[in-house]
Design a protein around this motif. Structure first.
Motif, mmCIF file in Angstrom:
data_model
loop_
_atom_site.group_PDB
_atom_site.id
_atom_site.type_symbol
_atom_site.label_atom_id
_atom_site.label_comp_id
_atom_site.label_asym_id
_atom_site.label_seq_id
_atom_site.Cartn_x
_atom_site.Cartn_y
_atom_site.Cartn_z
ATOM 1 N N GLN A 97 0.716 -1.186 0.133
ATOM 2 C CA GLN A 97 0.137 -0.142 -0.174
ATOM 3 C C GLN A 97 0.851 1.089 0.136
ATOM 4 O O GLN A 97 1.740 1.362 0.759
ATOM 5 C CB GLN A 97 -0.867 0.067 1.129
ATOM 6 N N ASN A 98 0.548 2.118 -0.686
ATOM 7 C CA ASN A 98 1.509 3.331 -1.055
ATOM 8 C C ASN A 98 1.564 4.273 0.161
ATOM 9 O O ASN A 98 2.190 4.550 0.994
ATOM 10 C CB ASN A 98 1.042 4.016 -2.097
ATOM 11 N N PRO A 99 0.046 4.417 0.690
ATOM 12 C CA PRO A 99 -0.117 5.128 2.233
ATOM 13 C C PRO A 99 0.368 4.017 3.286
ATOM 14 O O PRO A 99 0.096 3.117 3.321
ATOM 15 C CB PRO A 99 -1.456 5.665 2.329
ATOM 16 N N THR A 100 1.180 4.602 4.131
ATOM 17 C CA THR A 100 1.530 3.479 5.106
ATOM 18 C C THR A 100 0.943 3.633 6.345
ATOM 19 O O THR A 100 0.837 4.584 6.728
ATOM 20 C CB THR A 100 3.393 4.084 5.506
ATOM 21 N N VAL A 101 1.105 2.389 7.008
ATOM 22 C CA VAL A 101 0.733 2.411 8.305
ATOM 23 C C VAL A 101 1.628 3.159 9.134
ATOM 24 O O VAL A 101 2.790 3.354 8.962
ATOM 25 C CB VAL A 101 0.722 0.798 8.984
ATOM 26 N N ALA A 102 1.081 3.980 10.318
ATOM 27 C CA ALA A 102 1.755 4.858 11.014
ATOM 28 C C ALA A 102 2.802 4.295 11.861
ATOM 29 O O ALA A 102 2.808 3.052 11.874
ATOM 30 C CB ALA A 102 1.094 5.249 11.989
ATOM 31 N N PRO A 103 3.928 4.805 12.129
ATOM 32 C CA PRO A 103 4.982 4.165 12.883
ATOM 33 C C PRO A 103 4.747 3.464 14.073
ATOM 34 O O PRO A 103 3.520 3.562 14.723
ATOM 35 C CB PRO A 103 6.159 5.367 13.040
ATOM 36 N N THR A 104 5.677 2.815 14.797
ATOM 37 C CA THR A 104 5.490 2.044 16.107
ATOM 38 C C THR A 104 4.848 3.171 16.989
ATOM 39 O O THR A 104 5.497 4.272 17.189
ATOM 40 C CB THR A 104 6.882 1.537 16.472
ATOM 41 N N PRO A 105 3.701 2.710 17.928
ATOM 42 C CA PRO A 105 3.428 3.613 19.004
ATOM 43 C C PRO A 105 4.565 4.077 19.835
ATOM 44 O O PRO A 105 5.315 3.440 20.058
ATOM 45 C CB PRO A 105 2.272 2.964 19.413
ATOM 46 N N PHE A 106 4.182 5.241 20.381
ATOM 47 C CA PHE A 106 4.759 5.748 21.708
ATOM 48 C C PHE A 106 4.950 4.975 22.623
ATOM 49 O O PHE A 106 3.720 4.138 22.896
ATOM 50 C CB PHE A 106 4.608 7.154 21.728
ATOM 51 N N PRO A 107 5.715 4.939 23.865
ATOM 52 C CA PRO A 107 5.500 4.365 24.999
ATOM 53 C C PRO A 107 4.101 4.414 25.616
ATOM 54 O O PRO A 107 3.697 5.631 25.586
ATOM 55 C CB PRO A 107 6.685 4.819 26.018
ATOM 56 N N THR A 108 3.602 3.412 26.441
ATOM 57 C CA THR A 108 2.679 3.507 27.206
ATOM 58 C C THR A 108 2.815 3.028 28.649
ATOM 59 O O THR A 108 3.569 2.553 29.101
ATOM 60 C CB THR A 108 1.598 2.566 26.444
ATOM 61 N N ILE A 109 1.891 3.792 29.451
ATOM 62 C CA ILE A 109 1.932 3.459 31.022
ATOM 63 C C ILE A 109 0.691 2.723 31.357
ATOM 64 O O ILE A 109 -0.615 3.457 31.242
ATOM 65 C CB ILE A 109 2.191 4.694 31.987
ATOM 66 N N GLY A 110 0.631 1.502 32.198
ATOM 67 C CA GLY A 110 -0.615 1.113 32.653
ATOM 68 C C GLY A 110 -1.245 1.819 33.701
ATOM 69 O O GLY A 110 -0.609 2.272 34.575
ATOM 70 N N VAL A 111 -2.656 1.939 33.635
ATOM 71 C CA VAL A 111 -3.226 2.679 34.585
ATOM 72 C C VAL A 111 -4.640 2.022 34.860
ATOM 73 O O VAL A 111 -4.438 0.739 34.821
ATOM 74 C CB VAL A 111 -3.825 4.259 34.124
ATOM 75 N N GLY A 112 -5.521 2.605 35.560
ATOM 76 C CA GLY A 112 -6.694 1.805 36.055
ATOM 77 C C GLY A 112 -7.713 1.384 34.817
ATOM 78 O O GLY A 112 -7.584 1.939 33.598
ATOM 79 N N SER A 113 -9.043 1.292 35.214
ATOM 80 C CA SER A 113 -10.129 0.944 34.200
ATOM 81 C C SER A 113 -10.769 1.993 33.663
ATOM 82 O O SER A 113 -11.076 2.787 34.465
ATOM 83 C CB SER A 113 -11.015 -0.262 34.860
ATOM 84 N N PHE A 114 -10.911 2.099 32.401
ATOM 85 C CA PHE A 114 -11.730 3.111 31.687
ATOM 86 C C PHE A 114 -11.120 4.512 32.145
ATOM 87 O O PHE A 114 -11.969 5.412 32.723
ATOM 88 C CB PHE A 114 -12.992 3.179 32.406
ATOM 89 N N PRO A 115 -9.905 4.674 31.833
ATOM 90 C CA PRO A 115 -9.167 6.019 32.030
ATOM 91 C C PRO A 115 -9.665 7.061 31.086
ATOM 92 O O PRO A 115 -9.653 6.779 29.675
ATOM 93 C CB PRO A 115 -7.712 5.855 31.841
ATOM 94 N N VAL A 116 -10.140 8.466 31.586
ATOM 95 C CA VAL A 116 -10.791 9.225 30.774
ATOM 96 C C VAL A 116 -10.091 10.576 30.879
ATOM 97 O O VAL A 116 -9.358 11.194 30.085
ATOM 98 C CB VAL A 116 -12.279 9.454 31.108
ATOM 99 N N GLY A 117 -10.274 11.084 32.048
ATOM 100 C CA GLY A 117 -9.575 12.517 32.505
ATOM 101 C C GLY A 117 -8.010 12.400 32.852
ATOM 102 O O GLY A 117 -7.637 11.285 33.140
ATOM 103 N N ILE A 118 -7.494 13.481 32.468
ATOM 104 C CA ILE A 118 -6.064 13.474 32.509
ATOM 105 C C ILE A 118 -5.533 15.031 32.970
ATOM 106 O O ILE A 118 -6.074 15.805 32.295
ATOM 107 C CB ILE A 118 -5.240 13.193 31.587
ATOM 108 N N ALA A 119 -4.639 15.134 33.773
ATOM 109 C CA ALA A 119 -4.089 16.593 34.209
ATOM 110 C C ALA A 119 -2.680 16.422 34.429
ATOM 111 O O ALA A 119 -2.022 15.173 34.904
ATOM 112 C CB ALA A 119 -4.870 17.095 35.398
ATOM 113 N N VAL A 120 -1.856 17.632 34.587
ATOM 114 C CA VAL A 120 -0.500 17.385 34.831
ATOM 115 C C VAL A 120 -0.176 18.848 35.661
ATOM 116 O O VAL A 120 -0.946 19.963 35.430
ATOM 117 C CB VAL A 120 0.172 17.501 33.460
ATOM 118 N N ASN A 121 0.758 18.564 36.401
ATOM 119 C CA ASN A 121 1.361 19.680 37.193
ATOM 120 C C ASN A 121 2.777 19.867 36.733
ATOM 121 O O ASN A 121 3.352 19.104 37.226
ATOM 122 C CB ASN A 121 1.247 19.334 38.607
#
Length: 397
Positions: A97-121
């Motif tokens: 296929q001429n258009p390529t599948v995107a590159p390997t995903p970035f790293p992930t961190i395991g969290v709880g069930s159904f994570p929705v909201g996120i905030a950072v300090n």
């Protein structure tokens, strides 16, 4: 032609039409598609790939066109032809296929069930994730990418926000009509504030120490964190959703999902001053206080809306749109780089937009069903909650 008992392999380049929507597709090939060979069964010539390929936007995507990819991905499968004069023959084809599948995903961190909201300090370099099904929040140390602790909160935790000045975390508990206050220095919940109307979304102004909570049934609740009291409510439109604060102008923006409006509230006097129309069923909202622009995701699939709306407040609330991925939900802004990050839950990607020119510059893969998204201003990293994967993707761009 392929003789009895023989097989043949071939490689072919496929050009995806520029009007093709971004997303996942099966690739189909056929043997003897023009029916030049008489067969006992003409209905088994075509086969689909066993895995799907993803059509993604290139680094040069713009708001005015639907781009194609230039990289390649491979799907391998078998088609069978059954001529009347010979035994069944097998044709094995590898399709590039001429258009390529995107590159390997970035790293992930395991969290709880159904994570929705996120905030950072960014001051202490900690990320906080609300896990809806668990009634908890996960604390992530952004310096090493590890989930360091889990804090019990309440029932159906949803929106989450951090006051970077006081290092207090505020979590909306939808089913209990409360907001839980967490002392992030101690790592535990210290108080609960009653609020009305099924609270789901929350925002903080660290300059004034005021918290703004939107409930599904409205209106907006204002909490003065100096004394911990819910001081007042402000009417904010039909089915209010996401809320964002411009800490410089002290204006509050509330997404009204059913009325396709943004309600603007002047936090200096607590009054709803105006509404902004022209946005399509806004799902999430973010503000760049430096440029005084407001961004909302047009997240409904009913009108094939794969865009974000850009409101230029300084230019009389003029509105433009930028094409992103499928079913955009979460949105975040980095005011230092003037980049906008959009979580596309429909095709499991994040679109990165250069707000200086309004162009989508790149698309990167994340986990399944990305929802919330936030930027750590101190490091430039972006964090995305993946609802189905129970994880957070970390984007270092």
């Amino acid at each position: 032609s392929v003789g009895p008992g023989k097989s043949s392999s071939a490689r072919a380049a496929i050009t995806i039409p520029p009007t093709t929507k971004l997303g996942l597709y099966f690739v189909v090939t056929c043997a003897d598609a023009s029916h030049n060979v008489t067969e006992t069964n003409e209905n088994n010539n075509c086969r689909a790939s066993t895995t799907r390929v993803r059509v993604v936007a290139p680094a040069t995507a713009t708001a005015t066109s639907t781009p194609t990819n230039t990289s390649t991905s491979t799907a391998t499968f078998t088609t069978t032809a059954t001529p009347t004069s010979t035994p069944t023959s097998t044709v094995t084809m590898t399709v590039t296929q001429n258009p390529t599948v995107a590159p390997t995903p970035f790293p992930t961190i395991g969290v709880g069930s159904f994570p929705v909201g996120i905030a950072v300090n960014p001051t202490v370099n900690k990320v906080y994730v609300s896990n809806t099904n668990d009634g908890t929040i996960t604390v992530i140390d952004a310096t090493n990418g590890n989930a360091t602790s889990t804090i019990s909160i309440g029932t159906y935790v949803a929106g989450i926000a951090v006051n970077s000045s006081t290092n207090k975390v505020y979590v909306a508990n939808g089913l209990s009509n409360t907001v839980t206050v967490v002392d992030a220095n101690k790592g535990n919940a210290i108080s609960t504030i009653l609020v009305p109307n099924y609270p789901l979304n929350i925002a903080v102004n660290p300059t004034t120490n005021m918290v703004y909570v939107s409930g599904y049934a409205g209106p907006l609740t204002i909490i003065d964190t100096n004394n911990g009291n819910a001081t007042s409510t402000v009417a904010d439109g039909e089915y209010p959703g996401a809320v964002a604060v411009n800490s410089v102008t002290n204006q509050i923006y509330v997404a009204n999902t059913h009325s396709a409006l943004l309600t603007v509230i002047d936090a200096n006097n607590g009054n709803a001053t105006t509404t902004i129309s022209g946005v399509y069923i806004p799902q999430s909202v973010a503000v760049n206080p430096t440029t005084n622009k407001v961004y909302s995701t047009d997240g409904s699939n009913t009108n094939n809306s794969n865009t974000i709306s850009v409101v230029d407040v300084a230019d009389g609330d003029s509105i433009s749109s930028i094409i992103v991925g499928t079913n955009p939900i979460g949105i975040a802004v980095n005011p230092d780089t003037n980049k906008v990050y959009v979580a596309n839950s429909g095709n499991n990607t994040v679109t990165i937009v250069d707000a200086n020119n309004g162009n989508a510059t790149s698309v990167v893969p994340v986990g399944i069903d990305p929802q919330g998204i936030v930027v750590n201003f101190s490091t430039g990293n972006t964090y995305v909650t993946n609802e189905v994967d129970k994880s957070v993707s970390v984007l270092s761009q």
